[in-house]
Structure formats: C-alpha cells, structure tokens
Scaffold this motif. Structure first.
Motif, short mmCIF file in Angstrom:
data_model
loop_
_atom_site.label_atom_id
_atom_site.label_comp_id
_atom_site.label_asym_id
_atom_site.label_seq_id
_atom_site.Cartn_x
_atom_site.Cartn_y
_atom_site.Cartn_z
N SER A 38 0.81 -1.22 0.00
CA SER A 38 0.00 0.00 0.00
C SER A 38 0.84 1.27 0.00
CB SER A 38 -0.97 0.00 1.18
OG SER A 38 -0.25 -0.13 2.39
N SER A 39 2.15 1.15 0.21
CA SER A 39 3.01 2.33 0.19
C SER A 39 4.39 1.98 -0.37
CB SER A 39 3.17 2.92 1.58
OG SER A 39 3.97 2.07 2.39
N ALA A 40 5.06 2.98 -0.90
CA ALA A 40 6.41 2.79 -1.42
C ALA A 40 7.37 2.41 -0.29
CB ALA A 40 6.89 4.06 -2.12
N GLU A 41 7.12 2.95 0.89
CA GLU A 41 7.98 2.63 2.05
C GLU A 41 7.87 1.16 2.42
OE1 GLU A 41 7.08 6.76 1.64
OE2 GLU A 41 5.65 5.17 2.10
N ALA A 42 6.65 0.64 2.43
CA ALA A 42 6.45 -0.78 2.78
C ALA A 42 7.08 -1.68 1.72
CB ALA A 42 4.97 -1.09 2.93
N ALA A 43 6.94 -1.31 0.46
CA ALA A 43 7.53 -2.10 -0.62
C ALA A 43 9.05 -2.08 -0.52
CB ALA A 43 7.08 -1.57 -1.98
N ALA A 44 9.61 -0.92 -0.30
CA ALA A 44 11.06 -0.80 -0.19
C ALA A 44 11.59 -1.58 1.01
CB ALA A 44 11.46 0.68 -0.09
N ALA A 45 10.88 -1.54 2.11
CA ALA A 45 11.31 -2.28 3.31
C ALA A 45 11.31 -3.78 3.06
CB ALA A 45 10.39 -1.93 4.49
N ALA A 46 10.39 -4.25 2.23
CA ALA A 46 10.30 -5.69 1.95
C ALA A 46 11.34 -6.16 0.95
CB ALA A 46 8.91 -6.03 1.42
N ALA A 47 11.92 -5.22 0.20
CA ALA A 47 12.83 -5.63 -0.88
C ALA A 47 14.16 -4.89 -0.83
CB ALA A 47 12.14 -5.40 -2.22
N GLY A 48 14.66 -4.62 0.34
CA GLY A 48 15.98 -4.02 0.45
C GLY A 48 16.11 -2.64 -0.18
N GLY A 49 15.07 -1.84 -0.06
CA GLY A 49 15.13 -0.46 -0.53
C GLY A 49 14.58 -0.21 -1.92
N GLU A 50 14.20 -1.25 -2.65
CA GLU A 50 13.69 -1.10 -4.01
C GLU A 50 12.17 -1.16 -4.05
OE1 GLU A 50 15.62 -0.65 -6.83
OE2 GLU A 50 17.36 -0.54 -5.51
N SER A 51 11.55 -0.27 -4.83
CA SER A 51 10.12 -0.35 -5.07
C SER A 51 9.84 0.18 -6.47
CB SER A 51 9.32 0.43 -4.03
OG SER A 51 9.48 1.82 -4.20
N ALA A 52 8.67 -0.13 -6.99
CA ALA A 52 8.31 0.29 -8.34
C ALA A 52 6.83 0.61 -8.40
CB ALA A 52 8.63 -0.83 -9.34
N THR A 53 6.45 1.40 -9.39
CA THR A 53 5.04 1.67 -9.67
C THR A 53 4.60 0.70 -10.76
OG1 THR A 53 5.48 3.24 -11.44
CG2 THR A 53 5.38 4.13 -9.18
N ILE A 54 3.30 0.65 -11.01
CA ILE A 54 2.82 -0.21 -12.08
C ILE A 54 3.33 0.26 -13.44
CG2 ILE A 54 0.59 0.91 -12.51
CD1 ILE A 54 -0.54 -2.05 -12.60
N GLN A 55 3.49 1.57 -13.59
CA GLN A 55 4.03 2.10 -14.85
C GLN A 55 5.47 1.66 -15.05
OE1 GLN A 55 2.42 4.03 -12.51
NE2 GLN A 55 0.49 4.35 -13.61
N ASP A 56 6.26 1.61 -13.97
CA ASP A 56 7.63 1.11 -14.06
C ASP A 56 7.63 -0.34 -14.55
OD1 ASP A 56 8.60 3.50 -12.91
OD2 ASP A 56 8.57 2.65 -10.88
N LEU A 57 6.74 -1.15 -14.00
CA LEU A 57 6.68 -2.56 -14.37
C LEU A 57 6.21 -2.74 -15.81
CD1 LEU A 57 5.12 -3.98 -11.09
CD2 LEU A 57 7.53 -4.05 -11.80
N GLN A 58 5.22 -1.95 -16.22
CA GLN A 58 4.72 -2.06 -17.60
C GLN A 58 5.80 -1.70 -18.60
OE1 GLN A 58 1.29 0.48 -16.89
NE2 GLN A 58 -0.04 -1.22 -17.46
N ALA A 59 6.67 -0.77 -18.26
CA ALA A 59 7.74 -0.39 -19.17
C ALA A 59 8.74 -1.52 -19.37
CB ALA A 59 8.45 0.86 -18.63
N LEU A 60 8.80 -2.45 -18.42
CA LEU A 60 9.75 -3.56 -18.50
C LEU A 60 9.18 -4.78 -19.22
CD1 LEU A 60 11.09 -3.48 -14.84
CD2 LEU A 60 12.21 -2.55 -16.90
#
Length: 148
Positions: free
Chosen positions: A121-143
């Motif tokens: 639900s937040s960039a902070e929670a995502a980053a905490a779960a993955a060693g500081g990395e997080s992405a938006t859906i637009q970031d993922l779609q670009a990949l």
C-alpha cells in the motif's frame, strides 16, 4: 385513445437482456473463487489470494472482469482499455488499487508464475520488503512487452 403497451414478456425479456449484457455496474474487484477460477492470461487456477490480481476491461458489451493468478500475468496481459485494476496488499490481503500500489520483489518470494512481484500500500512498505527497491505499475509495464 390509450397507447398499446408491448406484451409483458417482451418488457421482461428486454430488461433481462440489458441487465445480462451490461456487465458489472460498479468499479469494484470481481469475486474470485480460489481453487476454481482460471487466470485470464496463463490459464492456471487462481489459488493464492496474496498474489491474485483482477481487472475490469471494456469491451463491446461493457465491463468484463479478468482474473489473474500472478501480478505479472496482469501486467503482461493488457488487452485494451482497462477501467480499473486491483491487487492484493501482500501483508493484509486487502484489495488495493493497482495504480496506487507500490511493487517489490522480496528476495526468495515465489509467486505462481515466478514474477516474484508483491504489492504494497506504500512505497515505504515495498522498499522495506525488498531491500530499498520499489516500483510503480508504470515502471513494471515499461519492463514487460504485452503478450496475448
């Protein structure tokens, strides 16, 4: 002079057909029958709520639900105008707006189609779960090159 009304069966039939063809009337996640429903992209059974995703896609008859067993399937399967997309928040399992969610690939996470993606639900929670990395859906779609 009174106008003639159409037969009752014609009115009932017209209402039934228009309701059946209109699709979902609210923008809310469709119900998933875990262990029964199939992923719209890969055809696997949607079995793990934590990784399931859903979308409402516009077609000729209205909004049509699409269910996915993995967030990666939803991202790869964009098939046209999407009204709304949802993912489950990794920790709480609550449906959240896929456009507002933050995504991460926690180390060692195995998802149904091996995307390794989890939604938060937040960039902070995502980053905490993955060693500081997080992405938006637009970031993922670009990949991802859409397939299907």
């Amino acid at each position: 002079m009174t106008a003639a009304l159409p037969p009752r069966w014609l009115l009932v039939g017209t209402v039934a057909v228009s309701l059946a063809c209109s699709g979902p009337s609210k923008l809310e996640p469709p119900e998933i029958l875990y262990g029964e429903d199939l992923c719209a992209r890969c055809g696997m059974i949607v079995s793990e709520e934590r990784f399931a995703a859903a979308a409402l896609v516009r077609d000729d008859v209205g909004l049509v639900p699409r269910l996915y067993d993995d967030i990666g399937c939803m991202i790869a399967a964009e098939l046209g105008p999407t009204a709304k997309r949802w993912v489950h928040e990794f920790r709480t399992l609550a449906w959240i707006d896929a456009e507002q969610a933050s995504y991460a690939r926690p180390e060692g996470l195995v998802t149904p189609m091996l995307s390794g993606l989890a939604a938060f639900s937040s960039a902070e929670a995502a980053a905490a779960a993955a060693g500081g990395e997080s992405a938006t859906i637009q970031d993922l779609q670009a990949l991802v090159e859409p397939i299907d």
